[in-house]
Motif scaffolding. Structure first.
Motif, PDB file in Angstrom:
ATOM      1  N   TYR A 192      30.617  35.632  48.037  1.00  0.00           N
ATOM      2  CA  TYR A 192      29.978  37.274  48.574  1.00  0.00           C
ATOM      3  C   TYR A 192      30.597  38.401  47.840  1.00  0.00           C
ATOM      4  N   LEU A 193      31.594  38.343  46.841  1.00  0.00           N
ATOM      5  CA  LEU A 193      32.173  39.131  46.113  1.00  0.00           C
ATOM      6  C   LEU A 193      31.258  39.725  44.403  1.00  0.00           C
ATOM      7  N   ARG A 194      30.764  38.103  44.437  1.00  0.00           N
ATOM      8  CA  ARG A 194      30.760  38.045  43.383  1.00  0.00           C
ATOM      9  C   ARG A 194      29.869  38.684  41.985  1.00  0.00           C
ATOM     10  N   THR A 195      28.903  39.736  42.811  1.00  0.00           N
ATOM     11  CA  THR A 195      27.794  40.059  42.411  1.00  0.00           C
ATOM     12  C   THR A 195      28.756  42.054  42.039  1.00  0.00           C
ATOM     13  N   PHE A 196      29.484  42.755  43.191  1.00  0.00           N
ATOM     14  CA  PHE A 196      30.136  43.535  42.859  1.00  0.00           C
ATOM     15  C   PHE A 196      31.561  43.803  41.841  1.00  0.00           C
ATOM     16  N   SER A 197      31.762  42.620  42.754  1.00  0.00           N
ATOM     17  CA  SER A 197      33.063  42.389  41.827  1.00  0.00           C
ATOM     18  C   SER A 197      34.012  42.748  40.499  1.00  0.00           C
ATOM     19  N   PRO A 198      32.062  42.418  39.786  1.00  0.00           N
ATOM     20  CA  PRO A 198      32.437  42.566  38.216  1.00  0.00           C
ATOM     21  C   PRO A 198      32.602  43.717  37.743  1.00  0.00           C
ATOM     22  N   SER A 199      31.840  44.729  38.569  1.00  0.00           N
ATOM     23  CA  SER A 199      31.859  46.144  38.117  1.00  0.00           C
ATOM     24  C   SER A 199      34.185  46.479  38.445  1.00  0.00           C
ATOM     25  N   TYR A 200      34.170  45.795  39.605  1.00  0.00           N
ATOM     26  CA  TYR A 200      35.878  46.475  39.594  1.00  0.00           C
ATOM     27  C   TYR A 200      36.760  46.131  38.895  1.00  0.00           C
ATOM     28  N   LEU A 201      36.096  44.852  38.096  1.00  0.00           N
ATOM     29  CA  LEU A 201      37.286  44.130  36.707  1.00  0.00           C
ATOM     30  C   LEU A 201      36.856  44.956  35.608  1.00  0.00           C
ATOM     31  N   GLU A 202      35.840  44.788  35.480  1.00  0.00           N
ATOM     32  CA  GLU A 202      35.148  45.603  34.439  1.00  0.00           C
ATOM     33  C   GLU A 202      35.598  47.410  34.469  1.00  0.00           C
ATOM     34  N   PRO A 327      56.376  42.525  41.436  1.00  0.00           N
ATOM     35  CA  PRO A 327      56.188  43.165  40.590  1.00  0.00           C
ATOM     36  C   PRO A 327      54.760  43.593  40.026  1.00  0.00           C
ATOM     37  N   TRP A 328      53.955  43.220  39.455  1.00  0.00           N
ATOM     38  CA  TRP A 328      53.041  43.167  38.606  1.00  0.00           C
ATOM     39  C   TRP A 328      52.176  44.526  39.333  1.00  0.00           C
ATOM     40  N   GLN A 329      52.678  44.027  40.825  1.00  0.00           N
ATOM     41  CA  GLN A 329      51.566  45.131  41.599  1.00  0.00           C
ATOM     42  C   GLN A 329      51.719  46.584  41.982  1.00  0.00           C
ATOM     43  N   THR A 330      52.570  46.798  41.108  1.00  0.00           N
ATOM     44  CA  THR A 330      53.212  48.805  41.034  1.00  0.00           C
ATOM     45  C   THR A 330      53.546  48.378  39.686  1.00  0.00           C
ATOM     46  N   GLY A 331      53.199  47.633  38.333  1.00  0.00           N
ATOM     47  CA  GLY A 331      52.802  48.276  37.174  1.00  0.00           C
ATOM     48  C   GLY A 331      54.460  47.882  36.369  1.00  0.00           C
ATOM     49  N   GLY A 332      55.236  46.560  37.329  1.00  0.00           N
ATOM     50  CA  GLY A 332      56.016  46.205  36.656  1.00  0.00           C
ATOM     51  C   GLY A 332      55.672  45.270  36.128  1.00  0.00           C
ATOM     52  N   VAL A 333      56.318  43.479  35.711  1.00  0.00           N
ATOM     53  CA  VAL A 333      56.390  42.731  35.635  1.00  0.00           C
ATOM     54  C   VAL A 333      55.341  41.507  35.858  1.00  0.00           C
ATOM     55  N   GLY A 334      54.420  41.609  34.602  1.00  0.00           N
ATOM     56  CA  GLY A 334      53.266  41.023  34.833  1.00  0.00           C
ATOM     57  C   GLY A 334      51.791  41.711  35.195  1.00  0.00           C
ATOM     58  N   ALA A 335      51.838  43.789  34.881  1.00  0.00           N
ATOM     59  CA  ALA A 335      51.028  43.600  35.832  1.00  0.00           C
ATOM     60  C   ALA A 335      50.466  43.265  34.532  1.00  0.00           C
ATOM     61  N   GLY A 336      48.700  43.093  35.001  1.00  0.00           N
ATOM     62  CA  GLY A 336      47.678  43.248  33.299  1.00  0.00           C
ATOM     63  C   GLY A 336      47.714  42.140  33.046  1.00  0.00           C
ATOM     64  N   THR A 337      48.223  40.482  33.791  1.00  0.00           N
ATOM     65  CA  THR A 337      48.564  39.089  33.708  1.00  0.00           C
ATOM     66  C   THR A 337      47.364  39.241  34.063  1.00  0.00           C
ATOM     67  N   ILE A 338      46.012  39.220  34.507  1.00  0.00           N
ATOM     68  CA  ILE A 338      45.284  38.917  35.173  1.00  0.00           C
ATOM     69  C   ILE A 338      44.614  37.131  35.042  1.00  0.00           C
ATOM     70  N   ALA A 339      44.779  36.248  35.824  1.00  0.00           N
ATOM     71  CA  ALA A 339      44.420  34.872  35.174  1.00  0.00           C
ATOM     72  C   ALA A 339      43.007  34.734  34.762  1.00  0.00           C
ATOM     73  N   ALA A 340      43.046  34.123  33.824  1.00  0.00           N
ATOM     74  CA  ALA A 340      41.339  33.685  33.313  1.00  0.00           C
ATOM     75  C   ALA A 340      40.385  33.118  34.189  1.00  0.00           C
ATOM     76  N   SER A 341      40.931  32.539  35.270  1.00  0.00           N
ATOM     77  CA  SER A 341      40.055  31.711  36.604  1.00  0.00           C
ATOM     78  C   SER A 341      39.269  32.870  36.698  1.00  0.00           C
ATOM     79  N   SER A 342      39.875  33.882  36.788  1.00  0.00           N
ATOM     80  CA  SER A 342      39.901  35.321  38.079  1.00  0.00           C
ATOM     81  C   SER A 342      38.530  35.806  36.745  1.00  0.00           C
ATOM     82  N   THR A 343      38.653  36.381  35.737  1.00  0.00           N
ATOM     83  CA  THR A 343      38.329  37.310  34.920  1.00  0.00           C
ATOM     84  C   THR A 343      37.102  35.604  34.733  1.00  0.00           C
ATOM     85  N   ALA A 344      36.762  34.289  34.835  1.00  0.00           N
ATOM     86  CA  ALA A 344      35.553  33.539  35.084  1.00  0.00           C
ATOM     87  C   ALA A 344      35.045  33.818  35.693  1.00  0.00           C
TER      88      ALA A 344
END
Length: 428
Positions: A192-202, A327-344
């Motif tokens: 559902y989100l595959r066309t639009f969500s890349p813009s959010y990730l980018e 923690p990653w949701q509020t900028g704590g430990v793990g913030a910015g470590t998006i899984a490769a499966s998601s980015t792919a």
């Protein structure tokens, strides 16, 4: 509360401006008709609106009413316009800056909300132009998204400066994208989100490359659910850095009586909207949309804390949130470590753009060699006792790439009317 209709005009919020020009249905047509009406001030009428619709007194009243945030819709034409776009360019920004100063003065935090994508992200009048969706849709879908990402970059650079980061802790990057047009609602998540969500990730990647990762580094990023509902976004971009989901539960437009209260324990709310202007009849004809009018006439609480417990007293229950985030949701430990499966799952640019007729790689794009249009800092009056650094409008000096600009020799179709048109050559 929202400050709707101030920098992005809507007919029901500023009706008298539109009633003056029969045929004006959005800011595109209003601007076109105003520009032709030089006897009555032309487009300068819009600057008069920016200057007078919301004043310092409004911000003081908002603070006095116990409200602590404002959501401020802003257009891309605060930065620039391209040829053929009729909007009043590079004028509203100084009034946006003035508003930020008032919010700083009265202790109000700001969610800056980017409301207008080039080409329109939803075809609604508050996107700038009523009608077609040409953002991530149609032949100019990717090119328009390139421009939108550039404007997100420019706004991010400004609000991430030390002078503004505590005043503008949240940035909404796309308002109400129409996923039924841009995406494929028949498919299941994540299709559902595959066309639009890349813009959010980018956008997330680009914003955090400017601000850095983790708490205190740049604003929270607010993304709209595209009216897909909360469930569609479950698990989206785990490990991202401070992304909020923006949901707009309209109580109008569907023919229902709209008498049921909203009850939720999962988020915070911005009322739409603070003020609605008079019609040419000299009265507010959409009174229940105006928080200010409700304050003055008794149907909005003088102290919003007195509303606590209202839903429970009416026997209405809703989901309860325990207040614990990862923690990653509020900028704590793990913030910015998006899984490769998601980015792919969300490559940029997307391979499929609907209503284009060809693979995404064959569509027109712009080249990133243009001059960046930055936002100027405010002009301050001199002080005999202190020196104030107003910033230069650009937080990260290492962010020095060019802006999108047309490829020489390409004959681009109209970026606002490119559904089903032929794909031009030499544009990629």
């Amino acid at each position: 509360v929202n400050l709707g209709g101030l920098f992005v005009l809507e007919p029901f919020i500023s009706p008298a401006l539109f009633q003056k020009y029969p045929g004006a249905v959005d800011e595109w047509t209003l601007s076109t008709l105003m520009a032709a009406d030089t006897a009555n001030g032309g487009l300068n009428q819009l600057e008069d609106h920016y200057n007078t619709f919301i004043t310092e007194e409004d911000i003081a009243e908002i603070a006095g009413a116990g409200l602590n945030w404002v959501r401020v819709p802003v257009p891309f034409w605060a930065i620039e316009v391209w040829p053929g776009e009729p909007f009043l360019a590079q004028t509203s920004w100084k009034y946006i800056e003035r508003l930020l100063g008032w919010c700083r003065k009265y202790g109000i935090r700001v969610s800056l909300d980017f409301h207008t994508m080039p080409g329109s992200q939803n075809g609604y009048n508050h996107s700038g132009k009523l009608g077609q969706v040409n953002f991530l849709n149609g032949v100019m879908g990717i090119a328009n998204a390139q421009r939108a990402l550039e404007y997100i970059r420019v706004f991010t650079e400004f609000i991430s400066q030390p002078q503004y980061k505590n005043v503008v802790p949240m940035f909404g990057i796309v308002n109400e994208a129409h996923l039924e047009t841009i995406g494929v609602p028949q498919l299941t998540n994540p299709g559902y989100l595959r066309t639009f969500s890349p813009s959010y990730l980018e956008a997330h990647t680009m914003i955090r490359s400017i601000t850095g990762y983790g708490e205190g580094n740049g604003p929270y990023i607010s993304i709209h659910d595209g009216f897909a509902g909360l469930a569609a976004w479950g698990g989206f971009l785990k490990g991202s850095d401070r992304i909020n989901l923006d949901v707009h539960p309209y109580l109008a437009f569907d023919g229902s009586s709209a008498t049921s209260p909203i009850d939720t324990g999962t988020g915070d709310w911005f009322f739409w909207t603070w003020k609605v202007g008079n019609t040419t009849a000299g009265k507010v004809e959409s009174p229940l949309w105006s928080y200010q009018l409700g304050l003055h006439n008794g149907w909005m609480p003088k102290d919003p804390r007195t509303a606590l417990g209202t839903c429970e007293s009416l026997g209405v229950s809703g989901p309860n949130f325990d207040g614990v985030f990862e923690p990653w949701q509020t900028g704590g430990v793990g913030a910015g470590t998006i899984a490769a499966s998601s980015t792919a799952s969300y490559p940029w640019p997307p391979a499929t753009i609907f209503n284009a007729g060809v693979h995404g790689s064959a569509l027109p794009v712009y080249t990133p060699t243009g001059t960046v249009a930055t936002l100027a800092p405010p002009t301050l009056t001199a002080s005999a006792t202190a020196s104030v650094n107003a910033g230069n409008g650009w937080f990260n000096a290492q962010d020095n790439g060019g802006a999108p600009t047309p490829i020489a020799g390409c004959k681009y179709p109209d970026a606002w009317d490119a559904i089903g048109v032929p794909v031009p050559p030499h544009c990629n």
